[in-house]
Design a protein around this motif. Structure first.
Motif, mmCIF file in Angstrom:
data_model
loop_
_atom_site.group_PDB
_atom_site.id
_atom_site.type_symbol
_atom_site.label_atom_id
_atom_site.label_comp_id
_atom_site.label_asym_id
_atom_site.label_seq_id
_atom_site.Cartn_x
_atom_site.Cartn_y
_atom_site.Cartn_z
ATOM 1 N N ARG A 62 0.785 -1.235 0.000
ATOM 2 C CA ARG A 62 0.000 0.000 0.000
ATOM 3 C C ARG A 62 0.816 1.283 0.000
ATOM 4 N NH1 ARG A 62 -5.110 -0.630 -1.189
ATOM 5 N NH2 ARG A 62 -5.768 1.015 0.180
ATOM 6 N N GLU A 78 -0.727 -4.641 3.407
ATOM 7 C CA GLU A 78 -1.896 -5.077 4.159
ATOM 8 C C GLU A 78 -1.647 -6.348 4.964
ATOM 9 O OE1 GLU A 78 -4.757 -3.626 4.683
ATOM 10 O OE2 GLU A 78 -4.388 -1.939 3.377
ATOM 11 N N ALA A 100 -0.022 -5.439 12.538
ATOM 12 C CA ALA A 100 -1.187 -5.025 11.753
ATOM 13 C C ALA A 100 -0.731 -4.488 10.401
ATOM 14 C CB ALA A 100 -1.971 -3.952 12.503
ATOM 15 N N THR A 103 -0.233 1.082 6.440
ATOM 16 C CA THR A 103 -0.933 1.966 5.507
ATOM 17 C C THR A 103 -0.101 3.149 5.049
ATOM 18 O OG1 THR A 103 -1.894 3.224 7.326
ATOM 19 C CG2 THR A 103 -3.177 1.364 6.470
ATOM 20 N N CYS A 118 -0.134 1.918 11.161
ATOM 21 C CA CYS A 118 -0.743 0.604 11.018
ATOM 22 C C CYS A 118 -2.245 0.642 11.278
ATOM 23 C CB CYS A 118 -0.087 -0.378 11.986
ATOM 24 S SG CYS A 118 1.668 -0.633 11.669
ATOM 25 N N ARG A 119 -2.931 -0.349 10.742
ATOM 26 C CA ARG A 119 -4.390 -0.436 10.830
ATOM 27 C C ARG A 119 -4.907 -0.608 12.257
ATOM 28 N NH1 ARG A 119 -6.905 0.581 6.519
ATOM 29 N NH2 ARG A 119 -6.105 -0.056 4.504
ATOM 30 N N ASP A 120 -4.072 -1.029 13.182
ATOM 31 C CA ASP A 120 -4.522 -1.216 14.562
ATOM 32 C C ASP A 120 -4.473 0.075 15.379
ATOM 33 O OD1 ASP A 120 -1.797 -0.914 14.933
ATOM 34 O OD2 ASP A 120 -1.522 -2.822 15.975
ATOM 35 N N GLY A 143 -7.352 3.096 13.384
ATOM 36 C CA GLY A 143 -6.332 2.813 12.386
ATOM 37 C C GLY A 143 -5.849 4.089 11.746
ATOM 38 N N SER A 144 -4.671 4.047 11.220
ATOM 39 C CA SER A 144 -4.034 5.232 10.664
ATOM 40 C C SER A 144 -3.878 5.092 9.167
ATOM 41 C CB SER A 144 -2.668 5.418 11.312
ATOM 42 O OG SER A 144 -2.801 5.446 12.717
ATOM 43 N N ALA A 145 -4.140 6.159 8.444
ATOM 44 C CA ALA A 145 -4.095 6.094 6.992
ATOM 45 C C ALA A 145 -2.965 6.916 6.391
ATOM 46 C CB ALA A 145 -5.426 6.554 6.408
ATOM 47 N N ASP A 160 -6.448 9.847 9.867
ATOM 48 C CA ASP A 160 -7.253 8.772 9.282
ATOM 49 C C ASP A 160 -8.619 9.242 8.814
ATOM 50 O OD1 ASP A 160 -8.616 9.077 11.641
ATOM 51 O OD2 ASP A 160 -8.592 6.971 12.177
#
Length: 170
Positions: A62, A78, A100, A103, A118-120, A143-145, A160
């Protein structure tokens, strides 16, 4: 990849099946390109128009980033895998497993650390030379984008959503 002025609808070892490119980053010296798409990440030499390295993953890659000095490239995905590509010599990528999906990635200005959102909801700080997590920071509930670091390396930003931003001194 194709030379300037040439069309290429199906680059060698690229997303010929129509898979979207998720991220790409040009090295600071403009000689290499790191590309993340679908289940593959490639590192290209733009002057020789050849693939230098390729790594695969069970899930999509990603995000991509380069250290400011060009010594390292990083690719996150991912499947909670983080690739660190050293650029000195023909060394293969170092693969780290995180808890996790990754991103977003960004290097500190001196290139010694890599921040991985990370998504967590945690941002992991990785010591690049040791290839290990040295700090975990709770940055978001869902989660962080997106992620970035100030030019002086003293503050980092994680986002996010349009209504939520995490800012902290580092």
């Amino acid at each position: 990849l194709a030379a300037a002025g040439e069309a290429s609808s199906a680059p060698a070892n690229g997303p010929a099946d129509g898979a979207p490119v998720r991220a790409l980053a040009l090295s600071p010296d403009g000689k290499r390109l790191a590309v993340a798409w679908d289940h593959r990440a490639n590192l290209w030499d733009l002057y020789k128009l050849e693939r230098l390295q390729s790594e695969s993953s069970e899930k999509e890659f990603r995000c991509v980033a380069w250290a400011a000095d060009g010594a390292w490239a990083a690719v996150g995905g991912e499947d909670a895998q983080l690739l660190l590509w050293p650029q000195a010599g023909p060394a293969k990528a170092v693969r780290l497993s995180l808890p996790a999906g990754v991103t977003a990635v960004v290097f500190t200005p001196d290139g010694s650390k890599l921040f991985a959102a990370c998504r967590d909801g945690k941002t992991r700080v990785i010591d690049v030379k040791k290839a290990q997590v040295v700090q975990e920071i709770d940055t978001h509930q869902f989660g962080s984008a997106c992620l970035d670091i100030s030019p002086d390396g003293t503050r980092f930003y994680v986002n996010d959503s349009p209504r939520a931003m995490f800012v902290a001194d580092y």
